[in-house]
Scaffold this active site. Structure first.
Site, short mmCIF file in Angstrom:
data_model
loop_
_atom_site.label_atom_id
_atom_site.label_comp_id
_atom_site.label_asym_id
_atom_site.label_seq_id
_atom_site.Cartn_x
_atom_site.Cartn_y
_atom_site.Cartn_z
N ARG A 31 -15.10 -3.06 -34.12
CA ARG A 31 -15.45 -4.59 -34.64
C ARG A 31 -15.44 -5.45 -33.50
NH1 ARG A 31 -12.71 -6.79 -39.00
NH2 ARG A 31 -12.14 -8.14 -37.89
N HIS B 126 -14.37 -10.35 -39.07
CA HIS B 126 -14.85 -9.50 -40.40
C HIS B 126 -15.91 -10.08 -40.86
CE1 HIS B 126 -14.88 -6.99 -44.06
NE2 HIS B 126 -15.06 -8.31 -44.54
N TYR C 205 -4.79 -11.57 -36.47
CA TYR C 205 -4.12 -10.32 -36.68
C TYR C 205 -4.45 -9.17 -35.38
CZ TYR C 205 -8.85 -9.72 -38.67
OH TYR C 205 -10.31 -9.57 -38.85
C1 LIG Z 1 -13.70 -2.18 -54.27
C2 LIG Z 1 -13.43 -3.18 -53.19
N1 LIG Z 1 -12.06 -3.62 -52.85
C3 LIG Z 1 -11.84 -4.74 -52.08
C4 LIG Z 1 -12.65 -5.26 -51.31
C5 LIG Z 1 -12.78 -6.36 -50.69
N2 LIG Z 1 -13.07 -6.02 -49.17
C6 LIG Z 1 -14.27 -6.49 -48.65
S1 LIG Z 1 -14.50 -6.02 -47.10
C7 LIG Z 1 -12.93 -5.15 -47.09
C8 LIG Z 1 -12.50 -4.39 -45.97
C9 LIG Z 1 -13.43 -2.92 -45.62
O1 LIG Z 1 -13.19 -2.37 -44.39
P1 LIG Z 1 -13.92 -1.03 -44.04
O2 LIG Z 1 -14.38 -0.30 -45.19
O3 LIG Z 1 -13.36 -0.67 -42.78
O4 LIG Z 1 -15.37 -1.78 -43.44
P2 LIG Z 1 -15.69 -2.77 -42.59
O5 LIG Z 1 -15.87 -4.38 -43.13
O6 LIG Z 1 -14.73 -3.06 -41.60
O7 LIG Z 1 -17.23 -2.50 -42.01
C10 LIG Z 1 -12.43 -5.26 -48.31
C11 LIG Z 1 -10.94 -4.53 -48.65
C12 LIG Z 1 -14.12 -4.83 -51.60
N3 LIG Z 1 -15.31 -5.52 -51.35
N4 LIG Z 1 -14.32 -3.97 -52.54
#
Ligand SMILES: Cc1ncc(C[n+]2csc(CCOP(=O)(O)OP(=O)(O)O)c2C)c(N)n1
Length: 368
Positions: free
Chosen positions: A263, A267, A276
């Site tokens: 990425r 985020h 971080y």
């Molecule tokens: C069930 C749930 N728990 C926590 C969150 C908060 N949250 C939003 S994005 C994220 C990180 C997700 O990371 P990843 O699956 O690696 O996807 P990326 O954003 O890197 O594409 C979190 C913890 C959420 N959206 N849904």
């Protein structure tokens, strides 16, 4: 299952790569198992990568102008998203996450419609049944059991539908991910689980997310074969996902594919990634950029002309202009609709809440 059968489920030691970062064709790294896509497919992929990059840039700009509430950029991950959409055929389904705007667009959804949710509307902005693209989900991994359900239902109906279910690396720690894999394996559902491992789940690095040998290994416990692919090599992504989709279509069941990517941006606009991770880490991925890699490859083979370049730029300009215009129009969400589509028949609690909102908004309108 014998140990040999289990070995058959194992992903390659290194992610499959067909084109190196310098644009040359790879020997090894699984390249003997997969064919380089045709020249025509690579040229088309190039144009779509250029469009995808511009879409990310345009959406980021719209956030800064207050036209979009939030945008999870897929800058750096465009090869994964273009590849995931392009291996599907008519009638197949795509289940995207919030980061997969590009994949949904590549599957044929109008980018203005895809971005509607991120502008602040309450619905997905497009009709999932018309587009065969499920709503982009923000709750992690909740789309995966749904994707399996759609795949299983299609199989029961004797249709040849394949479902592409997208998730991030963080999503693989969710219970829904594991339940979806288990169900899909038991019922041989025609679904391809595609993890875009971009190294981070917001601020959580992969090493704090999983101790598995790789995320593709997570399928083994369920009997799902895994594969790893260089997610910044569109040729490899197309080849590996294309193979998985066709296996699923032949009735061979689900597969779990992990793309190794990065990425490049925060985020979302609400995140400060400098808190971080080091700039030097981000910089180390610049040379692996999916767009420049394919461009170098096409140029080295004399496949890329100034005209190809111009055509891609023109396509990107057109999409950016369409998005700018479309998102200049204000949305007018009707708060009452929040309650209308939760259940076929409203519960007493929802009726009460809906009445309260209606009463509050009529007071607002009256200026009281
Ligand atoms: C069930 C749930 N728990 C926590 C969150 C908060 N949250 C939003 S994005 C994220 C990180 C997700 O990371 P990843 O699956 O690696 O996807 P990326 O954003 O890197 O594409 C979190 C913890 C959420 N959206 N849904």
């Amino acid at each position: 299952m014998t140990s040999e059968d289990v070995l058959g489920l194992l992903p390659a030691d290194d992610p499959v790569r067909l084109i190196d970062a310098d644009g040359t064709k790879v020997q090894g790294s699984g390249s003997e198992r997969y064919e380089l896509p045709s020249d025509a497919d690579l040229l088309r992929a190039y144009e779509r990568l250029v469009v995808a990059r511009r879409l990310n840039d345009q959406a980021n700009a719209l956030v800064r102008q207050g036209r979009l509430a939030v945008y999870p950029s897929s800058h750096g991950q465009e090869a994964c998203q273009v590849g995931a959409a392009h291996v599907l055929k008519q009638g197949d389904w795509l289940f995207p996450t919030y980061r997969d705007t590009v994949a949904a667009v590549e599957r044929g959804v109008d980018p203005v419609d895809v971005l509607t949710l991120l502008k602040g509307d309450w619905h997905s902005g497009y009709d999932p049944y018309e587009t065969q693209v499920a709503p982009a989900t923000t709750p992690l991994a909740t789309q995966l059991p749904h994707a399996v359900g759609v795949a299983h239902a299609a199989r029961l109906r004797g249709e040849s539908t394949v479902v592409m279910a997208l998730t991030g690396d963080g999503g693989t720690s969710e219970g829904d991910f594991h339940e979806a894999l288990n169900f899909a394996a038991v019922f041989k559902a025609p679904v391809v689980f595609f993890i875009q491992n971009n190294e981070y789940a917001i601020s959580v690095p992969l090493a704090r997310q999983s101790a598995a040998a790789s995320l593709a290994h997570k399928g083994i416990g369920y009997g799902v074969p895994g594969q790893r692919v260089d997610g910044n090599d569109i040729a490899a992504v197309l080849a590996v996902l294309g193979d998985a989709v066709e296996r699923a279509r032949r009735g061979e069941g689900p597969q779990l594919i992990e793309a190794h990517t990065y990425r490049m941006q925060a985020h979302t606009n609400a995140d400060d990634a400098t808190r971080y991770r080091l700039d030097s880490e981000v910089a180390s991925w610049v040379d692996r950029d999916p767009l420049t890699r394919l461009e170098k490859h096409l140029r080295s083979r004399g496949l890329m002309t100034d005209e190809t370049h111009e055509q891609a730029r023109a396509a990107a300009d057109a999409v950016a202009e369409h998005v700018r215009e479309g998102l200049n129009r204000d949305i007018e969400p009707d708060a009452r609709e929040l309650f209308a589509y939760v259940y076929a028949e409203q519960t007493p609690q929802l009726r009460e809440q809906a009445a309260q909102v209606a009463e509050e908004s009529s007071r607002e309108v009256a200026g009281r």
